[in-house]
Design a protein around this motif. Structure first.
Motif, PDB file in Angstrom:
ATOM      1  N   LYS A 167     -55.313 -50.949  19.655  1.00 30.66           N
ATOM      2  CA  LYS A 167     -55.566 -50.980  18.220  1.00 30.66           C
ATOM      3  C   LYS A 167     -54.627 -50.026  17.480  1.00 30.66           C
ATOM      4  O   LYS A 167     -54.190 -49.015  18.027  1.00 30.66           O
ATOM      5  N   ASP A 168     -54.357 -50.360  16.215  1.00 33.58           N
ATOM      6  CA  ASP A 168     -53.581 -49.493  15.333  1.00 33.58           C
ATOM      7  C   ASP A 168     -54.296 -48.147  15.220  1.00 33.58           C
ATOM      8  O   ASP A 168     -55.525 -48.075  15.248  1.00 33.58           O
ATOM      9  N   THR A 217     -47.085 -37.755  23.241  1.00 35.26           N
ATOM     10  CA  THR A 217     -48.451 -37.996  22.801  1.00 35.26           C
ATOM     11  C   THR A 217     -48.434 -38.139  21.290  1.00 35.26           C
ATOM     12  O   THR A 217     -47.777 -37.359  20.594  1.00 35.26           O
ATOM     13  N   GLY A 218     -49.158 -39.137  20.800  1.00 32.50           N
ATOM     14  CA  GLY A 218     -49.197 -39.340  19.358  1.00 32.50           C
ATOM     15  C   GLY A 218     -50.025 -40.541  18.967  1.00 32.50           C
ATOM     16  O   GLY A 218     -50.781 -41.099  19.764  1.00 32.50           O
ATOM     17  N   GLU A 219     -49.826 -40.956  17.721  1.00 34.72           N
ATOM     18  CA  GLU A 219     -50.615 -42.023  17.122  1.00 34.72           C
ATOM     19  C   GLU A 219     -49.813 -43.328  17.079  1.00 34.72           C
ATOM     20  O   GLU A 219     -48.665 -43.343  16.666  1.00 34.72           O
ATOM     21  N   LEU A 220     -50.446 -44.394  17.508  1.00 31.91           N
ATOM     22  CA  LEU A 220     -49.826 -45.712  17.534  1.00 31.91           C
ATOM     23  C   LEU A 220     -49.862 -46.324  16.138  1.00 31.91           C
ATOM     24  O   LEU A 220     -50.889 -46.297  15.463  1.00 31.91           O
ATOM     25  N   ASP A 221     -48.732 -46.858  15.701  1.00 32.95           N
ATOM     26  CA  ASP A 221     -48.629 -47.498  14.390  1.00 32.95           C
ATOM     27  C   ASP A 221     -48.191 -48.937  14.620  1.00 32.95           C
ATOM     28  O   ASP A 221     -47.033 -49.188  14.963  1.00 32.95           O
ATOM     29  N   LYS A 222     -49.117 -49.872  14.445  1.00 35.30           N
ATOM     30  CA  LYS A 222     -48.822 -51.279  14.702  1.00 35.30           C
ATOM     31  C   LYS A 222     -48.655 -52.049  13.403  1.00 35.30           C
ATOM     32  O   LYS A 222     -49.425 -51.898  12.466  1.00 35.30           O
ATOM     33  N   VAL A 251     -47.486 -41.642  26.513  1.00 37.87           N
ATOM     34  CA  VAL A 251     -46.583 -42.492  27.292  1.00 37.87           C
ATOM     35  C   VAL A 251     -45.609 -41.598  28.055  1.00 37.87           C
ATOM     36  O   VAL A 251     -45.317 -40.483  27.631  1.00 37.87           O
ATOM     37  N   ARG A 252     -45.123 -42.112  29.183  1.00 35.53           N
ATOM     38  CA  ARG A 252     -44.121 -41.397  29.981  1.00 35.53           C
ATOM     39  C   ARG A 252     -42.922 -42.297  30.194  1.00 35.53           C
ATOM     40  O   ARG A 252     -43.078 -43.473  30.521  1.00 35.53           O
ATOM     41  N   GLY A 253     -41.749 -41.730  30.016  1.00 40.81           N
ATOM     42  CA  GLY A 253     -40.519 -42.493  30.193  1.00 40.81           C
ATOM     43  C   GLY A 253     -39.336 -41.678  29.717  1.00 40.81           C
ATOM     44  O   GLY A 253     -39.322 -40.458  29.847  1.00 40.81           O
ATOM     45  N   LYS A 254     -38.360 -42.361  29.113  1.00 43.40           N
ATOM     46  CA  LYS A 254     -37.131 -41.707  28.678  1.00 43.40           C
ATOM     47  C   LYS A 254     -36.813 -42.066  27.231  1.00 43.40           C
ATOM     48  O   LYS A 254     -37.083 -43.180  26.787  1.00 43.40           O
ATOM     49  N   LEU A 255     -36.239 -41.106  26.513  1.00 40.44           N
ATOM     50  CA  LEU A 255     -35.702 -41.368  25.185  1.00 40.44           C
ATOM     51  C   LEU A 255     -34.268 -41.829  25.394  1.00 40.44           C
ATOM     52  O   LEU A 255     -33.417 -41.062  25.833  1.00 40.44           O
ATOM     53  N   GLU A 256     -34.006 -43.100  25.114  1.00 42.81           N
ATOM     54  CA  GLU A 256     -32.678 -43.662  25.380  1.00 42.81           C
ATOM     55  C   GLU A 256     -31.636 -43.231  24.374  1.00 42.81           C
ATOM     56  O   GLU A 256     -30.519 -42.897  24.724  1.00 42.81           O
ATOM     57  N   LYS A 257     -31.998 -43.296  23.081  1.00 41.75           N
ATOM     58  CA  LYS A 257     -31.019 -42.931  22.053  1.00 41.75           C
ATOM     59  C   LYS A 257     -31.715 -42.665  20.732  1.00 41.75           C
ATOM     60  O   LYS A 257     -32.848 -43.093  20.503  1.00 41.75           O
ATOM     61  N   GLN A 258     -30.997 -41.949  19.878  1.00 36.68           N
ATOM     62  CA  GLN A 258     -31.472 -41.675  18.533  1.00 36.68           C
ATOM     63  C   GLN A 258     -31.037 -42.827  17.640  1.00 36.68           C
ATOM     64  O   GLN A 258     -29.871 -43.201  17.633  1.00 36.68           O
ATOM     65  N   VAL A 299     -45.839 -49.008  27.629  1.00 33.24           N
ATOM     66  CA  VAL A 299     -45.475 -49.668  26.372  1.00 33.24           C
ATOM     67  C   VAL A 299     -46.196 -51.011  26.276  1.00 33.24           C
ATOM     68  O   VAL A 299     -46.733 -51.375  25.230  1.00 33.24           O
ATOM     69  N   LYS A 300     -46.247 -51.739  27.383  1.00 31.97           N
ATOM     70  CA  LYS A 300     -46.922 -53.044  27.388  1.00 31.97           C
ATOM     71  C   LYS A 300     -48.411 -52.896  27.062  1.00 31.97           C
ATOM     72  O   LYS A 300     -48.968 -53.679  26.293  1.00 31.97           O
ATOM     73  N   GLN A 301     -49.071 -51.874  27.626  1.00 33.55           N
ATOM     74  CA  GLN A 301     -50.478 -51.634  27.318  1.00 33.55           C
ATOM     75  C   GLN A 301     -50.654 -51.220  25.858  1.00 33.55           C
ATOM     76  O   GLN A 301     -51.624 -51.620  25.207  1.00 33.55           O
ATOM     77  N   ALA A 302     -49.721 -50.435  25.337  1.00 28.54           N
ATOM     78  CA  ALA A 302     -49.798 -49.987  23.947  1.00 28.54           C
ATOM     79  C   ALA A 302     -49.733 -51.163  22.979  1.00 28.54           C
ATOM     80  O   ALA A 302     -50.365 -51.142  21.920  1.00 28.54           O
TER      81      ALA A 302
END
Length: 133
Positions: A60-61, A112-117, A67-74, A53-56
């Motif tokens: 660039k947008d 995996t997906g597209e970063l939206d900044k 990314v690898r990790g956990k989905l904490e909540k909806q 997340v820090k690197q993301a």
């Protein structure tokens, strides 16, 4: 008229199982899960490297990332809070991208997906969800 009614009845009966099947998705232990549709295969290119997340935040947008990790909540209909060892970010996962997988906050996932900044926030528009062992 009877011919049209008979055809309509056959179509309705044939399509009913499609709407009734549970297709996976995020399972929040504090809320009932929504029903989703599955994707039916296709081409999958490994064109991204795994970032944190820090690197993301420094990328660039419109960059394609994994990314690898956990989905904490909806946090919305298709919005989730994702966390890795470096931080959190909002991710948007369309129902069709769950691919029949059921995922809880205890599961490790690869997204995996597209970063939206924006000016002061980042979000990821997820195109692929993979549950890791």
């Amino acid at each position: 008229m009877k011919k049209h009614a008979a055809i309509l009845a056959v179509v309705m009966l044939a399509s009913a199982p499609v709407f009734a099947a549970q297709q996976g998705g995020f399972v929040d232990p504090n809320a009932p899960a929504a029903q989703v549709q599955t994707r039916q295969g296709g081409f999958s290119a490994d064109h991204t490297s795994v970032v944190t997340v820090k690197q993301a935040e420094e990328m660039k947008d419109d960059s394609w990332i994994t990314v690898r990790g956990k989905l904490e909540k909806q946090i919305g209909d298709e919005d989730y809070l994702f966390r890795d060892q470096t931080g959190t970010m909002k991710v948007e996962i369309d129902h069709k991208h769950w691919n029949g997988q059921t995922i809880s906050p205890k599961d490790t996932v690869e997204l995996t997906g597209e970063l939206d900044k924006d000016f002061n926030s980042i979000e990821m528009d997820v195109k692929q969800v993979k549950k890791l062992p």
